[in-house]
Motif scaffolding. Sequence first.
Motif, mmCIF file in Angstrom:
data_model
loop_
_atom_site.group_PDB
_atom_site.id
_atom_site.type_symbol
_atom_site.label_atom_id
_atom_site.label_comp_id
_atom_site.label_asym_id
_atom_site.label_seq_id
_atom_site.Cartn_x
_atom_site.Cartn_y
_atom_site.Cartn_z
ATOM 1 N N ALA A 91 0.682 -1.343 -0.478
ATOM 2 C CA ALA A 91 0.292 -0.422 0.304
ATOM 3 C C ALA A 91 0.773 1.266 -0.183
ATOM 4 O O ALA A 91 0.667 2.261 -1.188
ATOM 5 C CB ALA A 91 -1.049 0.233 1.002
ATOM 6 N N GLY A 94 2.279 1.938 -3.209
ATOM 7 C CA GLY A 94 1.302 1.854 -4.134
ATOM 8 C C GLY A 94 0.490 3.666 -4.000
ATOM 9 O O GLY A 94 0.738 4.163 -4.982
ATOM 10 N N HIS A 121 -2.203 -1.609 -5.882
ATOM 11 C CA HIS A 121 -2.539 -0.046 -5.058
ATOM 12 C C HIS A 121 -1.706 1.424 -5.832
ATOM 13 O O HIS A 121 -2.542 2.098 -5.419
ATOM 14 C CB HIS A 121 -1.362 -0.660 -3.711
ATOM 15 C CG HIS A 121 -2.322 -1.260 -2.894
ATOM 16 N ND1 HIS A 121 -3.065 -1.684 -1.543
ATOM 17 C CD2 HIS A 121 -1.294 -2.744 -2.393
ATOM 18 C CE1 HIS A 121 -3.009 -2.417 -0.759
ATOM 19 N NE2 HIS A 121 -2.412 -3.668 -1.546
ATOM 20 N N SER A 124 -5.257 2.205 -6.797
ATOM 21 C CA SER A 124 -6.074 1.918 -5.593
ATOM 22 C C SER A 124 -5.800 2.804 -5.028
ATOM 23 O O SER A 124 -6.838 4.232 -5.019
ATOM 24 C CB SER A 124 -6.502 0.745 -4.625
ATOM 25 O OG SER A 124 -6.507 0.464 -5.441
ATOM 26 N N SER A 125 -4.920 4.287 -5.543
ATOM 27 C CA SER A 125 -5.064 5.338 -4.356
ATOM 28 C C SER A 125 -4.894 6.571 -5.134
ATOM 29 O O SER A 125 -4.506 7.472 -4.785
ATOM 30 C CB SER A 125 -3.238 5.027 -4.115
ATOM 31 O OG SER A 125 -3.399 3.684 -3.000
#
Length: 317
Positions: A91, A94, A121, A124-125
């Motif tokens: 994460a 990411g 990630h 998603s970020s």
Amino acid sequence: MSTNEVELLTRVAWLHFMEGVTQREIAKKLGISQPKVARLLDRAKKCGIVRISIASPYANCLAIEGELRRLFPHLEDVVVVPAPQGGDLFASLGRAGAWYLERVLQDGDLVGIAWGRTLKHVASSVQGTRVRNLKFVTLVGGLTASASLNPYTIGEKLASIFEGECYYLYAPAVVESEEIRNFYLNERINQKTLELARQTRWSLVGIGTVDARHSIYALTGFIDYHELELLRQKGAVGDILGQFYDRQGNLIDTPLHRRTVALPLEDLRKMKNVIGIAGGKEKVEAILGALRGKYIKILITDEETARDIVELAKREG
């Protein structure tokens, strides 16, 4: 150095660094020229009167970035982020990858996309951004398991965020035989996709490992323990786009490679702005091999991994 010289250096340094007085204002205040003020400030730093300290968790990261640039002059950019303390490394990387993309992408850019947990990630970020009409193209065939790690899923999500389009390699990443691989690669739609892939302005790839506990290939069932063991025996340390290489970055020819549907690494090496995002102790040798092979031009990793890469590179020469 005389007492008067020390006093003058200290006064100039104090006014500039502690009180924020400009060089022009100092020159006027002390009745000297502005170039002399600049020379005095430089001398104050060289003789130790001024010592600059940056109190930030990113200070060490910037120092390691410089080390990596010196060791690997072909790198166009390096981003090292603090290692998360007990957090999710994927994460964290990411978010760093998303920040980098948001900073460099421009309207209409063509972007290559691979697969993996870190790239998931990244997608998603990514936040709302000013750039639009981006085109994404997958650089490798699809996964038949773990849909969230699939290049199709990642590319589609990014295309939606940037109000763009995504072009796909219509094939599994690994097929049963070389003949089937060649069939997919010779399909007109896939040839067009690969031609687009070679024209990308930016490409985003993960870096895999031969450790069965962390290999996407092994975790998704594309290859089994025996195939991974064969790769290790041949000297493999990592892979990009499902193509394995040794610690010097040399490609390792195996039957698996001849069953993989992806942009060849020889082509990737010729492309500009290839961003490799990876981290973790299990990836150190893989990242070092990718750097030595010059498959990536931009590296995004964490501080601990970067430090281990530097130490290993220096130790091996």
